[in-house]
Design a protein around this motif. Structure first.
Motif, PDB file in Angstrom:
ATOM      1  N   TYR A 563     -46.297  44.728   8.819  1.00 12.01           N
ATOM      2  CA  TYR A 563     -47.198  43.907   9.368  1.00 12.01           C
ATOM      3  C   TYR A 563     -46.714  42.636   9.082  1.00 12.01           C
ATOM      4  CZ  TYR A 563     -50.691  47.156  11.646  1.00 12.01           C
ATOM      5  OH  TYR A 563     -51.193  47.771  12.560  1.00 12.01           O
ATOM      6  N   ALA A 564     -46.372  42.379   7.714  1.00 11.12           N
ATOM      7  CA  ALA A 564     -45.887  40.878   7.303  1.00 11.12           C
ATOM      8  C   ALA A 564     -44.593  40.392   7.928  1.00 11.12           C
ATOM      9  CB  ALA A 564     -45.675  41.062   5.778  1.00 11.12           C
ATOM     10  N   PHE A 565     -43.730  41.217   8.116  1.00 11.71           N
ATOM     11  CA  PHE A 565     -42.481  40.960   8.820  1.00 11.71           C
ATOM     12  C   PHE A 565     -42.939  40.714  10.375  1.00 11.71           C
ATOM     13  CE2 PHE A 565     -39.620  43.437   5.941  1.00 11.71           C
ATOM     14  CZ  PHE A 565     -39.574  42.537   4.888  1.00 11.71           C
ATOM     15  N   TYR A 566     -43.713  41.376  11.045  1.00 19.37           N
ATOM     16  CA  TYR A 566     -43.913  41.227  12.420  1.00 19.37           C
ATOM     17  C   TYR A 566     -45.551  41.173  12.584  1.00 19.37           C
ATOM     18  CZ  TYR A 566     -39.230  43.252  12.389  1.00 19.37           C
ATOM     19  OH  TYR A 566     -37.870  43.375  12.125  1.00 19.37           O
ATOM     20  N   PRO A 567     -45.979  40.052  12.525  1.00 22.94           N
ATOM     21  CA  PRO A 567     -47.537  39.610  12.644  1.00 22.94           C
ATOM     22  C   PRO A 567     -47.922  40.136  14.030  1.00 22.94           C
ATOM     23  CG  PRO A 567     -46.466  37.879  11.757  1.00 22.94           C
ATOM     24  CD  PRO A 567     -45.357  38.756  11.902  1.00 22.94           C
ATOM     25  N   ASP A 568     -49.144  40.462  14.144  1.00 18.09           N
ATOM     26  CA  ASP A 568     -49.853  40.852  15.269  1.00 18.09           C
ATOM     27  C   ASP A 568     -49.822  39.834  16.356  1.00 18.09           C
ATOM     28  OD1 ASP A 568     -49.943  43.533  14.806  1.00 18.09           O
ATOM     29  OD2 ASP A 568     -52.096  43.549  14.109  1.00 18.09           O
ATOM     30  N   ASN A 569     -49.868  38.473  15.694  1.00 19.06           N
ATOM     31  CA  ASN A 569     -50.251  37.652  16.846  1.00 19.06           C
ATOM     32  C   ASN A 569     -48.742  36.812  17.335  1.00 19.06           C
ATOM     33  OD1 ASN A 569     -49.552  36.450  14.254  1.00 19.06           O
ATOM     34  ND2 ASN A 569     -51.246  34.888  14.326  1.00 19.06           N
ATOM     35  N   SER A 570     -47.678  37.445  17.148  1.00 18.98           N
ATOM     36  CA  SER A 570     -46.690  36.950  17.387  1.00 18.98           C
ATOM     37  C   SER A 570     -45.771  37.815  18.356  1.00 18.98           C
ATOM     38  CB  SER A 570     -45.673  36.750  16.267  1.00 18.98           C
ATOM     39  OG  SER A 570     -46.305  35.836  15.180  1.00 18.98           O
ATOM     40  N   LEU A 571     -44.755  37.096  19.137  1.00 17.00           N
ATOM     41  CA  LEU A 571     -43.902  37.662  20.038  1.00 17.00           C
ATOM     42  C   LEU A 571     -42.701  37.780  19.293  1.00 17.00           C
ATOM     43  CD1 LEU A 571     -44.387  36.010  23.477  1.00 17.00           C
ATOM     44  CD2 LEU A 571     -45.210  38.282  22.813  1.00 17.00           C
ATOM     45  N   PHE A 572     -41.851  38.793  19.568  1.00 20.39           N
ATOM     46  CA  PHE A 572     -40.535  38.865  18.704  1.00 20.39           C
ATOM     47  C   PHE A 572     -39.275  38.823  19.658  1.00 20.39           C
ATOM     48  CE2 PHE A 572     -43.917  41.438  16.989  1.00 20.39           C
ATOM     49  CZ  PHE A 572     -44.462  40.503  15.983  1.00 20.39           C
ATOM     50  N   SER A 573     -38.145  38.266  19.222  1.00 18.39           N
ATOM     51  CA  SER A 573     -36.726  38.371  19.793  1.00 18.39           C
ATOM     52  C   SER A 573     -36.032  39.358  18.791  1.00 18.39           C
ATOM     53  CB  SER A 573     -36.373  36.978  20.042  1.00 18.39           C
ATOM     54  OG  SER A 573     -34.919  37.183  20.645  1.00 18.39           O
ATOM     55  N   LEU A 574     -36.354  40.730  19.242  1.00 22.99           N
ATOM     56  CA  LEU A 574     -35.641  41.560  18.473  1.00 22.99           C
ATOM     57  C   LEU A 574     -34.112  41.775  18.438  1.00 22.99           C
ATOM     58  CD1 LEU A 574     -38.231  44.518  18.404  1.00 22.99           C
ATOM     59  CD2 LEU A 574     -37.957  42.732  16.960  1.00 22.99           C
ATOM     60  N   SER A 575     -33.386  41.812  17.474  1.00 16.20           N
ATOM     61  CA  SER A 575     -31.886  42.211  17.648  1.00 16.20           C
ATOM     62  C   SER A 575     -31.744  43.677  18.133  1.00 16.20           C
ATOM     63  CB  SER A 575     -31.246  42.038  16.344  1.00 16.20           C
ATOM     64  OG  SER A 575     -31.585  42.882  15.373  1.00 16.20           O
TER      65      SER A 575
END
Length: 624
Positions: A563-575
Motif C-alpha cells: 500500500y505504501a509503494f502503490y497508494p490507493d489514491n494514485s494512478l501508476f505507470s507500471l513497468s
C-alpha cells in the motif's frame, strides 16, 4: 530607453496631433514596468497647453505656486479581457477616479455611457446632465496609455477597438499611447492600424539595467554583492537562450534568495552558490518558456553529454546530414553549447523552481556539491582529465607526458567506471587528428578493459549509466565509432553486471526479512519509496512461498508495504516487470485459495493482498 522618452516628449509637445503612438514589445520584456516606473515620471515633467485655473484665495498671487500650464498626467488603462468597446470609457473612469466603489461606479458609468450615445435621456435634469458631463470630459493634459491590446476578448474585433481609440486621437486630440505585443495580434490588423497609429516603437529589454534595478531592492548586502558578482553569467545565459523576459529575471533573483539563505557555512560557499545559481537560471528560463516537466527531467543527461565527432575538427564531415527534428534535449545542448561545461543538474533545485519548497534534506545536496568541488580542485586525476579534455591548450612538449600520466592512472584503476569511455573517446579523436603521432594500440585498449573489470568492485549500479558516458555523433565519418563501441559496450555490461549482483543481494535480503519474520526490517524497508524497485526484481513464486510460511503479522506488514509503494489514491505507470510480478502473484493467490477447504486466520491478509493487486493492475496507465 532614452530614445523612447524623447519620442514621447516630442509627441506631447506637438500641437493638434490626431494620431497615437504604439509601444511594441514581447511579453515580459519589461515595457509596462518601464512605462509606469520611468516614463510616467518624465511625462509629468512636460507642460501641457492646458492652463491652470486662477487661485480661489484672493491673497495668493496668480504666479505663486500656480504655473500657467498644467503638466501632463499619464492615465494607465488595461484592455485585458475587454469584451465591448462600450467598456473602454468605464475603464478610463476607473483609472481617473479609483476611489469609486463598485456599485456607485457601475451606476455612473452606465449613465455616462448613455450620455455618449444620446443627448436626450429621460429622467435626467439639466443640472444633473452638467454634473455628469463633467465626468464625461477628459482634460487634454491627460495622456492615455492603453495596455494589453492583444489580450482583448477573442470575440471582440480589434479593428473596432482601434476605431474607438481613434475618437480620442483624431476627434478629441488627446495624447494616446497603445502598448502591445503585435506578434500576438491578427496578421491583418496592420491594414487598419495606420488609421490610428503613426509611429511604432519596438521596445527591447535591457537585462543589464533591469538586473541592477531589481538587485537594489534586496535588503541583504551579502545577497546584493553575490548577485552583482554573478550578473555576467546570468546575462550570458539569457543571451545564449535569446531570451529577454524580465518577469523571469525577477522570478530567478527572488527565487534564488531562499537557496542563497539555505547555504550556510563558509567552506566552498562561493563555488556552491555559483553552481546552484547557474542551474537555477538555466532551468528557470527553460521552465518559463513552457518546456514540459518530462522534457526538463531529461536535463540530468546534459552534465555529461558531449557528442563525439572527430571528423568535424578537420572539416571532413561535409556529407549531407540526415534531416530530422532534434529532440528537446539536443536543442537544449545546442542552445547552451558554449557554456554547458558549467552545467550541473540538481533535482532538488528543479523541484523548488516548480513547487516552491526546498526539501528537508537540502543540506545533503550541499555536502555532495562540496565533495565534488573538493575532488575537482584537489585531485591530480581531475586536473589531468581537464587537461586532456582541453588538449589544444597544451604545449607540444607537455602532450606526451600528459598521455603517459593518464594511461598510468588508467592502469592503476584510479577513475570511476563512467570515466573510462570518456577518456577512450578522447584518445580516439587524438589518433584521428594525428596529434603528436599518437597511436591507440591494442595494448592501450586492453588496459581499459582491465580497468573497467577492476572498477566493478567499487562501482554502484546506475540506471542512467548510458546517459552519463559520451555518445558518438551519428554524423561522424571518421570511422572511430567502431573502436569506441567496444569500450562503450564493455562499460555498459559492467554496469549491468554490478546491477544484477546488487539486485540479487537486495532480493536475498528482502526474502530473508520475510522468512525470519523481521517485522521492523520490513517496515523500514517498504516504507521507503526508494526501495520500490524490489518489485521489479523479485520472483513472485519465491516470495509467495515464503509468505505462506510466515506469520500473519509478517504478511500484514508486507500488505501495508505494498500500500505504501502503490497508494490507493494514485494512478501508476507500471513497468513490464511490475505487471508480470503482480499478475503472477494474483494467479498464485487464486491457486492457493482454490486448494484449501477452510481459510486460516493468516489467509485473511492474503485476501487483502489479492484485492490490492487487482487494484494496482486496474490503475495502471502504461499501455506498452
Amino acid at each position: 530607453m532614452d530614445n523612447l522618452s524623447e519620442i514621447i516628449k516630442d509627441y506631447l509637445l506637438a500641437e493638434n496631433t490626431d494620431y497615437a503612438i504604439m509601444i511594441n514589445g514581447d511579453w515580459g520584456c519589461g515595457k509596462t514596468y518601464y512605462i509606469q516606473n520611468t516614463l510616467f515620471e518624465k511625462i509629468s515633467e512636460v507642460k501641457s497647453q492646458v492652463k491652470n485655473s486662477p487661485p480661489k484665495q484672493k491673497w495668493i498671487s496668480k504666479s505663486e505656486n500656480n504655473p500657467e500650464f498644467k503638466p501632463y498626467e499619464p492615465v494607465y488603462i488595461s484592455l485585458y479581457g475587454l469584451s465591448s468597446v462600450d467598456n473602454i470609457y468605464s475603464r478610463i473612469l476607473s483609472s481617473l477616479f479609483p476611489f469609486l466603489q463598485n456599485k456607485v461606479f457601475s451606476a455612473i458609468t452606465a449613465i455616462t455611457n448613455r450620455l455618449l450615445k444620446s443627448k436626450d435621456i429621460d429622467g435626467i435634469s439639466e443640472d444633473e446632465r452638467k454634473t455628469l458631463e463633467s465626468f464625461v470630459g477628459i482634460a487634454s493634459n491627460k495622456v492615455l496609455f492603453f495596455d494589453d491590446l492583444e489580450r482583448i476578448s477573442k470575440n471582440l474585433d480589434i479593428q473596432e477597438v482601434l476605431g474607438f481609440l481613434n475618437t480620442y486621437t483624431e476627434h478629441k486630440k488627446l495624447k494616446t499611447i497603445i502598448i502591445c505585443n503585435d506578434d500576438k495580434l491578427p496578421k491583418d490588423y496592420i491594414e487598419f492600424k495606420e488609421k490610428t497609429v503613426r509611429f511604432t516603437y519596438n521596445y527591447q529589454a535591457s537585462i543589464d539595467l533591469v538586473y541592477d534595478n531589481i538587485l537594489s531592492k534586496f535588503k541583504s548586502t551579502e545577497y546584493r554583492t553575490f548577485l552583482s558578482d554573478n550578473k555576467a553569467i546570468l546575462i550570458r545565459i539569457f543571451e545564449s537562450a535569446k531570451y529577454s523576459n524580465l518577469r523571469t529575471l525577477r522570478f530567478i533573483l527572488e527565487t534564488f534568495q531562499k537557496i542563497f539563505n539555505a547555504v550556510t557555512g563558509t567552506e566552498y560557499k562561493k563555488q556552491i552558490l555559483e553552481r546552484l545559481f547557474f542551474f537555477t537560471t538555466i532551468y528557470s528560463v527553460e521552465y518559463k518558456e513552457g518546456v514540459a516537466k518530462k522534457d526538463l527531467d531529461s536535463l540530468f543527461r546534459a552534465e555529461n553529454y558531449f557528442p563525439i565527432n572527430p571528423s568535424s575538427f578537420l572539416g571532413n564531415n561535409n556529407e549531407k546530414k540526415e534531416e530530422k527534428e532534434p529532440e528537446y534535449f539536443e536543442r537544449f545542448c545546442n542552445k547552451y553549447d558554449n557554456i554547458r561545461s558549467s552545467f550541473y543538474y540538481y533535482p532538488a533545485v528543479a523541484n523548488y523552481v516548480h513547487f516552491g519548497y526546498i526539501p528537508a534534506d537540502f543540506e545533503s545536496l550541499i555536502e555532495t556539491i562540496k565533495d565534488d568541488i573538493k575532488k575537482d580542485e584537489e585531485s591530480e586525476d581531475a586536473v589531468s582529465l581537464k587537461k586532456l579534455k582541453n588538449w589544444e591548450l597544451i604545449e607540444g612538449g607537455e602532450f606526451n607526458d600528459l598521455i603517459g600520466h593518464i594511461l598510468g592512472l588508467v592502469d592503476k584503476c584510479k577513475f570511476n567506471l563512467y570515466i573510462y569511455p570518456a577518456i577512450y573517446a578522447q584518445l580516439i579523436q587524438l589518433e584521428y587528428m594525428q596529434i603528436e603521432n599518437f597511436k591507440l594500440t591494442n595494448e592501450i585498449k586492453n588496459l581499459f578493459f582491465k580497468a573497467i573489470d577492476e572498477s566493478k568492485k567499487t562501482h554502484k549500479f546506475e540506471y542512467t549509466f548510458n546517459m552519463r558516458i559520451p555518445q558518438w555523433d551519428y554524423t561522424d565519418k571518421s570511422g572511430g565509432k567502431d573502436k569506441y563501441q567496444e569500450i562503450y559496450d564493455y562499460a555498459l555490461r559492467a554496469n549491468e553486471e554490478v546491477g544484477n549482483l546488487e539486485y540479487k543481494n537486495e532480493v536475498d535480503k528482502f526474502v530473508e526479512m520475510v522468512s525470519s519474520n523481521n517485522i521492523k526490517g520490513l517496515e523500514e524497508y517498504m516504507y521507503n519509496i526508494n526501495n520500490k524497485d524490489i518489485i521489479k526484481n523479485i520472483n513472485a513464486e519465491t516470495l509467495f512461498e515464503k509468505l505462506l510460511l510466515a506469520k500473519g503479522t509478517t504478511i500484514k506488514m508486507f500488505v501495508h508495504g505494498i500500500y505504501a509503494f502503490y497508494p490507493d489514491n494514485s494512478l501508476f505507470s507500471l513497468s513490464d516487470e511490475e505487471i508480470a510480478f503482480f499478475k503472477r502473484l494474483d494467479e498464485l493467490i487464486d491457486g492457493y485459495f482454490s486448494k484449501i477447504e477452510s481459510r486460516p486466520i493468516e489467509s485473511a491478509f492474503l485476501f487483502y493482498l489479492k484485492n490490492k493487486v487487482k487494484s494496482i493492475l486496474a490503475r495502471n496507465t502504461y499501455q506498452g
